[in-house]
Design a protein around this motif. Structure first.
Motif, PDB file in Angstrom:
ATOM      1  N   GLN A   1       7.096  -7.532 -10.772  1.00 29.49           N
ATOM      2  CA  GLN A   1       5.993  -6.798 -10.181  1.00 29.49           C
ATOM      3  C   GLN A   1       5.917  -5.391 -10.761  1.00 29.49           C
ATOM      4  OE1 GLN A   1       6.203  -6.984  -5.872  1.00 29.49           O
ATOM      5  NE2 GLN A   1       4.784  -8.711  -5.970  1.00 29.49           N
TER       6      GLN A   1
ATOM      7  N   THR B   1       5.758  -1.933  -9.890  1.00 27.45           N
ATOM      8  CA  THR B   1       6.060  -1.121  -8.709  1.00 27.45           C
ATOM      9  C   THR B   1       6.335   0.345  -9.044  1.00 27.45           C
ATOM     10  OG1 THR B   1       8.402  -1.690  -8.830  1.00 27.45           O
ATOM     11  CG2 THR B   1       7.015  -3.098  -7.445  1.00 27.45           C
TER      12      THR B   1
ATOM     13  N   GLU C   1      -1.004 -10.810  -7.913  1.00 23.43           N
ATOM     14  CA  GLU C   1       0.355 -11.153  -7.462  1.00 23.43           C
ATOM     15  C   GLU C   1       1.425 -10.321  -8.162  1.00 23.43           C
ATOM     16  OE1 GLU C   1      -2.235 -14.822  -7.038  1.00 23.43           O
ATOM     17  OE2 GLU C   1      -1.902 -13.360  -8.626  1.00 23.43           O
TER      18      GLU C   1
ATOM     19  N   SER D   1       3.695  -4.100  -3.554  1.00 25.74           N
ATOM     20  CA  SER D   1       3.008  -3.959  -2.269  1.00 25.74           C
ATOM     21  C   SER D   1       2.365  -2.588  -2.079  1.00 25.74           C
ATOM     22  CB  SER D   1       3.971  -4.245  -1.122  1.00 25.74           C
ATOM     23  OG  SER D   1       5.046  -3.328  -1.146  1.00 25.74           O
ATOM     24  N   SER D   2       2.882  -1.566  -2.733  1.00 28.24           N
ATOM     25  CA  SER D   2       2.302  -0.227  -2.568  1.00 28.24           C
ATOM     26  C   SER D   2       1.316   0.127  -3.678  1.00 28.24           C
ATOM     27  CB  SER D   2       3.410   0.825  -2.507  1.00 28.24           C
ATOM     28  OG  SER D   2       4.106   0.869  -3.732  1.00 28.24           O
TER      29      SER D   2
ATOM     30  N   ARG E   1      -2.167   0.844  -2.448  1.00 27.06           N
ATOM     31  CA  ARG E   1      -2.246   1.844  -1.375  1.00 27.06           C
ATOM     32  C   ARG E   1      -2.461   3.183  -2.079  1.00 27.06           C
ATOM     33  NH1 ARG E   1       2.905   0.923   0.918  1.00 27.06           N
ATOM     34  NH2 ARG E   1       2.873   3.129   1.472  1.00 27.06           N
TER      35      ARG E   1
ATOM     36  N   LEU F   1      -6.930  -6.393   1.530  1.00 30.49           N
ATOM     37  CA  LEU F   1      -6.631  -4.978   1.314  1.00 30.49           C
ATOM     38  C   LEU F   1      -7.880  -4.120   1.465  1.00 30.49           C
ATOM     39  CD1 LEU F   1      -4.300  -5.358  -1.781  1.00 30.49           C
ATOM     40  CD2 LEU F   1      -3.606  -4.869   0.561  1.00 30.49           C
TER      41      LEU F   1
END
Length: 122
Positions: free
Chosen positions: A20, A22, A47, A51-52, A55, A84
């Motif tokens: 990922q 990140t 995918e 996760s951030s 954001r 999202l």
């Protein structure tokens, strides 16, 4: 690393399975992969985003997307980000604005990317 030709545009297609994105360093790795195949556009499955990533308050997406632009690499995020978008007006605005440009796009699938590229060449 796989690349495909989409109507004359050389696209680095990241596989769904893989590390990922990140950190900023992960973005740098993707840039290196794109350069290694002389890609013009990077297609990243949603995918693969940490996760951030989307954001916006983390500034990760903005930092990485800006690096792509600085290196004259276009980027398409491929996949459904509707959940999202529902939770963030800022993200909805960001996606709407980037999709108006030529550098960063959000599309549902590869057919959507092909269609955007075809409209651009028309």
């Amino acid at each position: 690393m796989d690349w495909i030709d989409m109507g004359g545009t050389k696209v680095l297609l990241l596989p769904v399975k893989g590390p990922q994105i990140t950190t900023e360093a992960d973005g740098n790795d993707v840039i290196g992969e794109a350069f290694s195949v002389e890609a013009e556009l990077i297609a990243i499955p949603v995918e693969r985003l940490g996760s951030s990533f989307l954001r916006l308050e983390t500034r990760l997406a903005g930092t990485i997307f800006q690096k792509f632009v600085n290196y004259h690499l276009r980027c398409a995020i491929i996949g459904d980000i509707a959940p999202l978008l529902e939770g963030s007006k800022a993200l909805r605005d960001f996606v709407r604005e980037t999709n108006k440009g030529r550098s960063i796009w959000f599309v549902d699938d590869l057919d959507g990317l092909r269609a955007k590229l075809a409209r651009e060449k028309a």
